[in-house]
Every structure is written in structure tokens, then in C-alpha cells.
Scaffold this motif. Structure first.
Motif, PDB file in Angstrom:
ATOM      1  N   ARG A 157       0.821  -1.220   0.000  1.00 49.30           N
ATOM      2  CA  ARG A 157       0.000   0.000   0.000  1.00 49.30           C
ATOM      3  C   ARG A 157       0.849   1.261   0.000  1.00 49.30           C
ATOM      4  N   TRP A 158       1.984   1.233   0.714  1.00 48.95           N
ATOM      5  CA  TRP A 158       2.797   2.449   0.728  1.00 48.95           C
ATOM      6  C   TRP A 158       3.423   2.694  -0.652  1.00 48.95           C
ATOM      7  N   ALA A 159       3.818   1.628  -1.326  1.00 53.03           N
ATOM      8  CA  ALA A 159       4.321   1.813  -2.693  1.00 53.03           C
ATOM      9  C   ALA A 159       3.248   2.479  -3.552  1.00 53.03           C
ATOM     10  N   ARG A 160       1.991   2.050  -3.379  1.00 49.24           N
ATOM     11  CA  ARG A 160       0.899   2.598  -4.183  1.00 49.24           C
ATOM     12  C   ARG A 160       0.563   4.031  -3.786  1.00 49.24           C
ATOM     13  N   GLU A 161       0.696   4.351  -2.499  1.00 50.70           N
ATOM     14  CA  GLU A 161       0.186   5.636  -1.996  1.00 50.70           C
ATOM     15  C   GLU A 161       1.251   6.713  -1.799  1.00 50.70           C
ATOM     16  N   HIS A 162       2.527   6.388  -1.989  1.00 47.75           N
ATOM     17  CA  HIS A 162       3.549   7.322  -1.512  1.00 47.75           C
ATOM     18  C   HIS A 162       3.635   8.633  -2.279  1.00 47.75           C
ATOM     19  N   HIS A 163       2.978   8.739  -3.444  1.00 47.34           N
ATOM     20  CA  HIS A 163       2.929  10.036  -4.130  1.00 47.34           C
ATOM     21  C   HIS A 163       1.560  10.688  -4.050  1.00 47.34           C
ATOM     22  N   LEU A 164       0.637  10.075  -3.320  1.00 51.87           N
ATOM     23  CA  LEU A 164      -0.683  10.676  -3.137  1.00 51.87           C
ATOM     24  C   LEU A 164      -0.619  11.709  -2.016  1.00 51.87           C
ATOM     25  N   PRO A 165      -1.549  12.681  -2.041  1.00 50.17           N
ATOM     26  CA  PRO A 165      -1.619  13.595  -0.897  1.00 50.17           C
ATOM     27  C   PRO A 165      -2.064  12.824   0.349  1.00 50.17           C
ATOM     28  N   ALA A 166      -1.649  13.294   1.506  1.00 50.34           N
ATOM     29  CA  ALA A 166      -1.936  12.583   2.758  1.00 50.34           C
ATOM     30  C   ALA A 166      -3.429  12.308   2.937  1.00 50.34           C
ATOM     31  N   GLU A 167      -4.270  13.210   2.426  1.00 51.20           N
ATOM     32  CA  GLU A 167      -5.720  13.033   2.583  1.00 51.20           C
ATOM     33  C   GLU A 167      -6.210  11.778   1.876  1.00 51.20           C
ATOM     34  N   ALA A 168      -5.449  11.308   0.903  1.00 50.37           N
ATOM     35  CA  ALA A 168      -5.873  10.138   0.122  1.00 50.37           C
ATOM     36  C   ALA A 168      -5.270   8.827   0.646  1.00 50.37           C
ATOM     37  N   TRP A 169      -4.423   8.904   1.659  1.00 48.09           N
ATOM     38  CA  TRP A 169      -3.798   7.682   2.173  1.00 48.09           C
ATOM     39  C   TRP A 169      -4.836   6.794   2.842  1.00 48.09           C
ATOM     40  N   GLN A 170      -4.751   5.498   2.576  1.00 54.20           N
ATOM     41  CA  GLN A 170      -5.578   4.511   3.275  1.00 54.20           C
ATOM     42  C   GLN A 170      -4.853   4.028   4.533  1.00 54.20           C
ATOM     43  N   LEU A 171      -3.546   4.181   4.544  1.00 48.86           N
ATOM     44  CA  LEU A 171      -2.744   3.744   5.686  1.00 48.86           C
ATOM     45  C   LEU A 171      -2.873   4.746   6.833  1.00 48.86           C
ATOM     46  N   ASP A 172      -2.502   4.311   8.022  1.00 44.21           N
ATOM     47  CA  ASP A 172      -2.473   5.196   9.185  1.00 44.21           C
ATOM     48  C   ASP A 172      -1.608   6.417   8.847  1.00 44.21           C
ATOM     49  N   ARG A 173      -2.177   7.603   8.993  1.00 45.21           N
ATOM     50  CA  ARG A 173      -1.467   8.811   8.553  1.00 45.21           C
ATOM     51  C   ARG A 173      -0.232   9.116   9.381  1.00 45.21           C
ATOM     52  N   VAL A 174      -0.289   8.855  10.665  1.00 44.79           N
ATOM     53  CA  VAL A 174       0.880   9.138  11.513  1.00 44.79           C
ATOM     54  C   VAL A 174       2.029   8.217  11.102  1.00 44.79           C
ATOM     55  N   ILE A 175       1.716   6.927  10.965  1.00 46.36           N
ATOM     56  CA  ILE A 175       2.757   5.958  10.594  1.00 46.36           C
ATOM     57  C   ILE A 175       3.300   6.289   9.197  1.00 46.36           C
ATOM     58  N   ALA A 176       2.402   6.564   8.261  1.00 41.04           N
ATOM     59  CA  ALA A 176       2.831   6.863   6.888  1.00 41.04           C
ATOM     60  C   ALA A 176       3.625   8.167   6.826  1.00 41.04           C
ATOM     61  N   SER A 177       3.321   9.100   7.728  1.00 43.79           N
ATOM     62  CA  SER A 177       4.014  10.394   7.685  1.00 43.79           C
ATOM     63  C   SER A 177       5.510  10.244   7.986  1.00 43.79           C
ATOM     64  N   TYR A 178       5.885   9.238   8.759  1.00 44.13           N
ATOM     65  CA  TYR A 178       7.320   9.022   9.006  1.00 44.13           C
ATOM     66  C   TYR A 178       8.016   8.646   7.693  1.00 44.13           C
ATOM     67  N   LEU A 179       7.354   7.805   6.923  1.00 41.54           N
ATOM     68  CA  LEU A 179       7.936   7.397   5.625  1.00 41.54           C
ATOM     69  C   LEU A 179       7.966   8.585   4.655  1.00 41.54           C
ATOM     70  N   LYS A 180       6.897   9.365   4.644  1.00 45.15           N
ATOM     71  CA  LYS A 180       6.828  10.507   3.724  1.00 45.15           C
ATOM     72  C   LYS A 180       7.903  11.536   4.065  1.00 45.15           C
ATOM     73  N   GLU A 181       8.033  11.829   5.336  1.00 44.36           N
ATOM     74  CA  GLU A 181       9.056  12.811   5.747  1.00 44.36           C
ATOM     75  C   GLU A 181      10.455  12.302   5.409  1.00 44.36           C
ATOM     76  N   ALA A 182      10.675  11.020   5.646  1.00 47.52           N
ATOM     77  CA  ALA A 182      11.988  10.440   5.353  1.00 47.52           C
ATOM     78  C   ALA A 182      12.266  10.437   3.860  1.00 47.52           C
ATOM     79  N   ASP A 183      11.211  10.290   3.045  1.00 53.69           N
ATOM     80  CA  ASP A 183      11.359  10.265   1.585  1.00 53.69           C
ATOM     81  C   ASP A 183      11.750  11.649   1.076  1.00 53.69           C
ATOM     82  N   GLY A 184      11.233  12.675   1.722  1.00 53.74           N
ATOM     83  CA  GLY A 184      11.632  14.038   1.396  1.00 53.74           C
ATOM     84  C   GLY A 184      11.213  14.544   0.034  1.00 53.74           C
TER      85      GLY A 184
END
Ligand SMILES: [Fe+2]
Ligand SMILES: [Fe+2]
Length: 134
Positions: A106-133
């Protein structure tokens, strides 16, 4: 994956884990596939043969004209641009086919979507997004 893409994935996994731990989570509170999501979120880029210049151009085109318009470009270069810009979907399909954890897929699928569109837990996913930069 190319050496720079592998280095990027390792850096994202390492930084995302650090951000989660700094935020007070323990490793056992992270979902299965969290580290793999950092490592492999860009794995779909293996299907594109664009070099560094082509990748930069594809990114600029996507920013300037929008991803869907850039993906409709025709010709050999256009199809490589389209594959590069679809690396999120392609990567998710590759990970699903190889039996990866659902979080990783799911993160591979969602990592370029805006956070509002994430199906994953936003807090958990935000660590990956911030790290991706990006
Ligand atoms: Fe990506
Ligand atoms: Fe990335």
C-alpha cells in the motif's frame, strides 16, 4: 534497483524508523512491512529505463503539466516517462506479486498521493513521507 535507488531506499527506511522512535513509538508498534516500505517504495522504477537526465525531465514535466498529461506522451521516450511516473502503481503490483506485506504494497501505491488520500495510518505513513523528502 540501481545503486542510487537502493541507497535512497535504505536512507528512507533508516530515517523513517528513527522518526518513529523519536516520536515515542517502539519497533513492535510499527506494522509488519514498515521498514520494507521504506526500502522498496520506489521499486517500480526498475521498469523504466530513464537515466538521470530523463528522470529529472520526467519530474519537471509532471510538475509543470501534471502527472496524467505527462503520462500520455507518445513515443519511446514518452512511454519511458509514463513508466517512470507510474512507478508507484508498478511497484505495488510487483510487491503484491512477490507476496510482500500489505503495508509495503500500500505504501508503494500511496507514496505520491496527498496525505488526505492515504488509506494507511497517517501518523505511521508520515514518518515514511518525511523520510522520503519529496
Ligand atoms: Fe516515488
Ligand atoms: Fe522515494
Amino acid at each position: 534497483m540501481s545503486a542510487p535507488d537502493r541507497r535512497h531506499g535504505i536512507g528512507v527506511a533508516r530515517d523513517a524508523l528513527r522518526l518513529a522512535l523519536e516520536d515515542g513509538l517502539s519497533e513492535s508498534e510499527l506494522p509488519p512491512g514498515f521498514a520494507a516500505a521504506g526500502l522498496l517504495h520506489d521499486v517500480g522504477k526498475v521498469r523504466s529505463r530513464l537515466g538521470t537526465f530523463g528522470r529529472v525531465l520526467a519530474t519537471v514535466l509532471a510538475i509543470g503539466f501534471g502527472r496524467s498529461r505527462a503520462c500520455r506522451w507518445q513515443g519511446r521516450f514518452g512511454s519511458e516517462v509514463a513508466k517512470y511516473l507510474a512507478h508507484d502503481r508498478i511497484g505495488a503490483e510487483l510487491l503484491e506479486a512477490s507476496g510482500s506485506d500489505q503495508f509495503t504494497v500500500r505504501w508503494a501505491r500511496e507514496h505520491h498521493l496527498p496525505a488526505e488520500a492515504w488509506q494507511l495510518d497517517r501518523v505511521i505513513a508520515s514518518y515514511l513521507k518525511e523520510a522520503d523528502g519529496d
